[in-house]
Design a protein around this motif. Structure first.
Motif: not given
Length: 149
Positions: A35-37, A88-93, A95-102
């Protein structure tokens, strides 16, 4: 009861496989999965809805005939111009990791990795959670929509 426990295990296994595939697809660009901080900011949902509304004009476009290199450069320039740079963060598909930190630094080709690993639309959120760019593919072009908190 046993069925729900089995369904839960199957769901967890499927999500773990999806997360593994996402991590492998992003390689060293994806550095954090979850998730996001502090959670997703309230304004993000409305901004995504606005970007997906057919009546909203895009802020930037590039033709769908653009080469992969041209599309990569356009994505990078669009994000850079929006203040969504390097980290940045990318929204993923997943469910267990809705946002990916890149973290892309000066790495070439990160756009292709994101496009291959994450389902469209590609939703990019700045590391400070204050700016967002949604990029989606339409019938004749790729469109970018910018938003701010």
């Amino acid at each position: 009861m046993a069925d729900s426990a089995l369904q839960q295990k199957l769901r967890e296994r499927r999500e773990r496989a999806e997360l593994d595939a996402l991590a492998e697809g992003l390689g060293d660009v994806g550095v954090g999965f979850g998730g996001l901080p502090g959670g997703e900011p309230a304004w993000v949902g409305a901004a995504v809805e606005r970007a997906q509304d057919i009546h909203t004009e895009p802020d930037e476009v590039i033709g769908d005939g653009a080469s992969a290199g041209e599309l990569d450069a356009w994505m990078r320039d669009t994000l850079d111009g929006s203040g969504v740079v390097d980290h940045f963060y990318v929204k993923s598909h997943v469910t267990a990791a809705p946002w990916v930190e890149c973290r892309v630094g000066g790495r070439e080709g990160w756009g292709a990795l994101v496009r291959a690993a994450v389902e469209e639309p590609w939703i990019f959120l700045s590391a400070d959670l204050s700016r967002m760019v949604v990029i989606s593919e339409t019938e004749y072009h790729f469109a970018a929509y910018r938003s701010r908190a």
